[in-house]
Design a protein around this motif. Sequence first.
Motif, mmCIF file in Angstrom:
data_model
loop_
_atom_site.group_PDB
_atom_site.id
_atom_site.type_symbol
_atom_site.label_atom_id
_atom_site.label_comp_id
_atom_site.label_asym_id
_atom_site.label_seq_id
_atom_site.Cartn_x
_atom_site.Cartn_y
_atom_site.Cartn_z
ATOM 1 N N TYR A 143 -6.568 22.892 2.812
ATOM 2 C CA TYR A 143 -6.189 23.989 1.832
ATOM 3 C C TYR A 143 -5.212 23.540 0.708
ATOM 4 N N ALA A 160 -2.864 24.409 -2.799
ATOM 5 C CA ALA A 160 -2.000 25.622 -3.072
ATOM 6 C C ALA A 160 -0.988 25.151 -3.938
ATOM 7 N N SER A 212 2.141 25.685 -4.051
ATOM 8 C CA SER A 212 3.328 25.436 -3.038
ATOM 9 C C SER A 212 2.895 24.965 -1.739
ATOM 10 N N MET A 246 3.107 27.363 1.362
ATOM 11 C CA MET A 246 2.337 28.740 1.340
ATOM 12 C C MET A 246 1.691 29.398 2.617
ATOM 13 N N VAL A 273 -1.211 30.619 4.388
ATOM 14 C CA VAL A 273 -2.608 31.111 4.197
ATOM 15 C C VAL A 273 -2.934 32.581 5.164
ATOM 16 N N VAL A 324 -6.981 33.716 0.024
ATOM 17 C CA VAL A 324 -7.639 32.239 -0.050
ATOM 18 C C VAL A 324 -8.952 32.545 -0.623
ATOM 19 N N VAL A 337 -6.690 29.722 -8.062
ATOM 20 C CA VAL A 337 -5.233 29.366 -7.637
ATOM 21 C C VAL A 337 -4.384 29.115 -8.697
ATOM 22 N N ASP A 385 -3.970 32.581 -3.449
ATOM 23 C CA ASP A 385 -2.979 31.758 -3.197
ATOM 24 C C ASP A 385 -3.297 30.269 -2.791
ATOM 25 N N ALA A 386 -4.373 30.126 -2.311
ATOM 26 C CA ALA A 386 -4.914 28.682 -1.864
ATOM 27 C C ALA A 386 -6.426 28.694 -1.933
#
Length: 238
Positions: free
Chosen positions: A113, A115, A117, A120, A122, A127, A159, A165-166
């Motif tokens: 993954y 991201a 951050s 994060m 998942v 995603v 992203v 977010d990822a």
Amino acid sequence: MKKLLITAAALAVTAGSAMAQDVVRMGTEGAYPPWNFINDAGEVDGFERELGDELCARAELTCEWVTNDWDSIIPNLVSGNYDTIIAGMSITDERDEVIDFTQEYTPPDPSAYLALSEDMDVEGGVVAAQTNTIQAAFVAEQGWTLVEFPTPEETIAAVRNGEADAVLADKSYLAAAAAENDDLYLLEREEMIGGGVGMGLRESDPELREKFDAAIQSMKDDGSLNELITKWEVASTF
């Protein structure tokens, strides 16, 4: 590697034997570094270009390279647009119902993954994954929120712009992106959802498959395949 989900449409068309031709056409995506990409000269480059050229030399075949979008890469092999797929494609039972595969030329590569951050979550986020991959299927099977995009580059862009977010993809692909961008992070969590990577061929081309099988085995035997894997950092060695 990326796992194309095969539809019934892929079964609709068949093609003749590649061995009846003077040139073997090597089909790849050209958009998935370090496996395959288009360099500044406009040519196919990467691990699979170097590997494919060496396999053709060992098999005493004249080969040329053809690029094709990922989502139609199997149907266009079956319909005869090219004679092999060498595009980071994992060997799966589903694909094997439609096409044949050589032995694997890399071991399985974990999916990772990427991201903005490092912490994060998942499972609670959105995603991104490339359309028609088993990474996309994996996210859907978990019941998480999935957004799909046609190309690998678009998943990372999603992203960056907040659409996701990822992104879930091959670790070898995402590691390079993380190394080049200080604001992108590889998460510690990984998923083992794929098998080894092999060349795809039409079921009507057993002789061609045997030639490439023998060439892959010869590279395993003399250690040159592991050297290429290490050079391009695409997977663990054999």
